[in-house]
Design an enzyme around this catalytic site. Structure first.
Site, PDB file in Angstrom:
ATOM      1  N   ASN A 180    -114.915  58.779 -64.545  1.00 20.14           N
ATOM      2  CA  ASN A 180    -114.303  58.754 -63.218  1.00 20.14           C
ATOM      3  C   ASN A 180    -113.284  59.886 -63.083  1.00 20.14           C
ATOM      4  OD1 ASN A 180    -112.841  57.180 -65.082  1.00 20.14           O
ATOM      5  ND2 ASN A 180    -111.893  55.922 -63.501  1.00 20.14           N
ATOM      6  N   GLU A 234    -110.228  60.790 -60.548  1.00 20.53           N
ATOM      7  CA  GLU A 234    -109.400  60.319 -59.432  1.00 20.53           C
ATOM      8  C   GLU A 234    -108.728  61.487 -58.721  1.00 20.53           C
ATOM      9  OE1 GLU A 234    -106.911  57.143 -60.951  1.00 20.53           O
ATOM     10  OE2 GLU A 234    -108.674  55.847 -61.130  1.00 20.53           O
ATOM     11  N   CYS A 251    -116.500  57.834 -58.909  1.00 21.39           N
ATOM     12  CA  CYS A 251    -116.779  56.872 -59.989  1.00 21.39           C
ATOM     13  C   CYS A 251    -117.594  57.553 -61.086  1.00 21.39           C
ATOM     14  CB  CYS A 251    -117.602  55.699 -59.466  1.00 21.39           C
ATOM     15  SG  CYS A 251    -116.701  54.573 -58.411  1.00 21.39           S
ATOM     16  N   GLU A 297    -120.255  56.587 -62.613  1.00 21.89           N
ATOM     17  CA  GLU A 297    -121.719  56.507 -62.415  1.00 21.89           C
ATOM     18  C   GLU A 297    -122.197  57.651 -61.534  1.00 21.89           C
ATOM     19  OE1 GLU A 297    -119.445  54.143 -62.045  1.00 21.89           O
ATOM     20  OE2 GLU A 297    -120.298  52.138 -62.090  1.00 21.89           O
ATOM     21  N   CYS A 309    -119.594  49.368 -58.926  1.00 19.36           N
ATOM     22  CA  CYS A 309    -119.162  49.101 -57.547  1.00 19.36           C
ATOM     23  C   CYS A 309    -120.355  49.218 -56.593  1.00 19.36           C
ATOM     24  CB  CYS A 309    -118.037  50.048 -57.138  1.00 19.36           C
ATOM     25  SG  CYS A 309    -118.609  51.689 -56.671  1.00 19.36           S
ATOM     26  N   CYS A 316    -121.860  52.756 -55.873  1.00 21.84           N
ATOM     27  CA  CYS A 316    -122.664  53.283 -56.996  1.00 21.84           C
ATOM     28  C   CYS A 316    -123.997  52.563 -57.088  1.00 21.84           C
ATOM     29  CB  CYS A 316    -121.891  53.181 -58.306  1.00 21.84           C
ATOM     30  SG  CYS A 316    -120.522  54.353 -58.359  1.00 21.84           S
TER      31      CYS A 316
HETATM   32  N1  THU Z   1    -114.694  53.026 -61.065  1.00 22.83           N
HETATM   33  C1  THU Z   1    -115.811  53.580 -61.625  1.00 22.83           C
HETATM   34  O1  THU Z   1    -115.759  54.674 -62.223  1.00 22.83           O
HETATM   35  N2  THU Z   1    -116.976  52.915 -61.507  1.00 22.83           N
HETATM   36  C2  THU Z   1    -117.125  51.722 -60.860  1.00 22.83           C
HETATM   37  O2  THU Z   1    -118.255  51.212 -60.754  1.00 22.83           O
HETATM   38  C3  THU Z   1    -115.963  51.008 -60.350  1.00 22.83           C
HETATM   39  C4  THU Z   1    -114.683  51.765 -60.362  1.00 22.83           C
HETATM   40  C5  THU Z   1    -113.427  53.749 -61.177  1.00 22.83           C
HETATM   41  C6  THU Z   1    -112.940  54.343 -59.883  1.00 22.83           C
HETATM   42  C7  THU Z   1    -111.447  54.400 -60.111  1.00 22.83           C
HETATM   43  O3  THU Z   1    -111.132  55.641 -60.745  1.00 22.83           O
HETATM   44  C8  THU Z   1    -111.153  53.278 -61.082  1.00 22.83           C
HETATM   45  O4  THU Z   1    -112.392  52.888 -61.624  1.00 22.83           O
HETATM   46  C9  THU Z   1    -110.478  52.085 -60.444  1.00 22.83           C
HETATM   47  O5  THU Z   1    -111.178  51.666 -59.317  1.00 22.83           O
END
Ligand code: THU
Length: 181
Positions: free
Chosen positions: A90, A92, A101, A103, A134, A137
């Protein structure tokens, strides 16, 4: 060892056997998977090797995650039908909604290298319970790999959670709706 790439249906058969052998399913399904994995020993072993390598690469990607806001690092590795593996973490952003994310980063990584068909996704987090992907994704993964098998592991090495993508995304939106117009 079977030579890669394997046909998509062959991958699917191996993923199905793996799923049945690692989930609480009926004894009859377990037996069927046992038989399949014994009859196709080297193929099944190849699949297991890919699964373990995907988890290893997802754990490695976890260390590169850029998650200063949530402090929730995620690592991913996507297995393409040619046997190649594509990592993502991920990323940010100070403007939170722009966060990527793990994925979707893995998917973009694979697509940039010409891969568009996928069999398996490994996810790793450092939390107690395994992460469930999520909604956004799930949808983009579905566009490329509706029969994807997803395995998710918390960093403390407890039991992995295992799902088919279409279990996580029932009644998905499909590109077919667009082409019908
Ligand atoms: N996140 C992912 O990388 N994948 C997911 O399926 C759910 C959330 C990350 C996004 C963000 O950087 C952190 O988790 C908190 O939401």
């Amino acid at each position: 060892m079977p030579s890669l790439p394997l046909h998509e249906q062959t991958w699917y058969a191996a993923a199905r056997a793996y799923y049945l052998l690692h989930s609480s399913v009926s004894p009859c399904d377990q037996e069927e998977a046992q038989r399949w994995s014994q009859t196709h020993r080297s193929l099944y072993d190849t699949f297991i090797t890919c699964v373990e390598e995907a988890h290893r690469l997802a754990s490695a990607a976890l260390h590169y995650a850029w998650a200063p806001y949530s402090r929730f690092p995620v690592g991913a590795a996507l297995l393409a039908t040619d046997g190649s593996l594509w990592q993502g973490c991920n990323v940010e952003c100070s403007s939170f909604g722009l966060t990527l994310c793990a994925e979707r980063v893995a998917l973009g990584h694979a697509i940039t290298h010409g891969r568009r068909e996928f069999v398996f996704l490994a996810l790793v987090t450092d939390t107690e319970t395994p992460l469930t992907p999520c909604g956004a994704c799930r949808q983009i993964l579905y566009d490329f790999a509706p029969t994807l098998l997803i395995s998710s592991q918390g960093a403390r090495g407890q039991r992995r959670a295992l799902w088919w993508l279409d279990e996580l995304l029932p009644s998905p939106f499909s590109g077919k709706e667009i082409w019908k117009r």
